[in-house]
Enzyme design. Sequence first.
Site, PDB file in Angstrom:
ATOM      1  N   LYS A 188      -1.867  -4.216  -6.319  1.00 25.58           N
ATOM      2  CA  LYS A 188      -2.284  -3.462  -7.509  1.00 25.58           C
ATOM      3  C   LYS A 188      -3.057  -4.376  -8.448  1.00 25.58           C
ATOM      4  O   LYS A 188      -2.683  -5.536  -8.624  1.00 25.58           O
ATOM      5  CB  LYS A 188      -1.044  -2.871  -8.188  1.00 25.58           C
ATOM      6  N   LYS A 210      -3.606  -0.122  -5.020  1.00 27.86           N
ATOM      7  CA  LYS A 210      -3.516   0.716  -6.216  1.00 27.86           C
ATOM      8  C   LYS A 210      -4.412   0.125  -7.294  1.00 27.86           C
ATOM      9  O   LYS A 210      -4.326  -1.059  -7.612  1.00 27.86           O
ATOM     10  CB  LYS A 210      -2.074   0.804  -6.731  1.00 27.86           C
ATOM     11  N   ASP A 243       6.805  -1.322  -9.268  1.00 27.25           N
ATOM     12  CA  ASP A 243       5.540  -2.014  -9.539  1.00 27.25           C
ATOM     13  C   ASP A 243       5.885  -3.336 -10.226  1.00 27.25           C
ATOM     14  O   ASP A 243       6.253  -3.355 -11.403  1.00 27.25           O
ATOM     15  CB  ASP A 243       4.633  -1.176 -10.439  1.00 27.25           C
TER      16      ASP A 243
END
Length: 220
Positions: free
Chosen positions: A151, A180, A89
Amino acid sequence: MELNRFIDHTVLKATTSVEEIKKLCSEAKEFNFYSVCVNGCYVPLAKQELENSKVKIAAVIGFPLGAMTKEAKIFEAKECIANGASEIDMVINVGFVKSGMMTEVEEEIRAIKEAIGNNVLKVIFETCYLTDDEKIAVAKACVNAKADFVKTSTGFGTGGATYEDVKLMKETVGDEVKVKAAGGIRDLETCLAMIEAGAERIGCSKSIEITEAYKKQLNK
């Protein structure tokens, strides 16, 4: 719907201890969450704690500001993968986005994806700092750079995931990239709203409370 399989069970605060990581991993195994999401220094410990389980390890890089060099992020990503993570991430360089340097932003995402190969790359926008046009531009850069997920947030900015942002991100990336939602997701209602908006993964630390509330709702 298996809500637990949407969840990246997360602990990223500065004071996170070894015991908290062990607890995180134990809970992830018990509830069969999709993954744990941890800072890079705890990837080897998470690998040890999750041995012989199906729970994956996600590591954050360039966290939480995204303002280090591309080369530093690439090194961090490679090291996390080598230590046992299968998902990365990464935080974009928000300042570059605000400066209109989208070529550099896209090149960084692409370079990190190439560095980690078939492992999953999630790109953190930090949406609280971006205009809708900037969010769309970053989402398109993620598609072009072959990222796996977009995300919303680190959880360390001035705001977290919103229904509107998740919907906008999903509309922009379509089926090419997954979404996400993370940042401020602390209850079942918010979690389900994010999934309705198009999120296919949820990052949260209140995972157990949300999962238990979902079970109660199903059993009514």
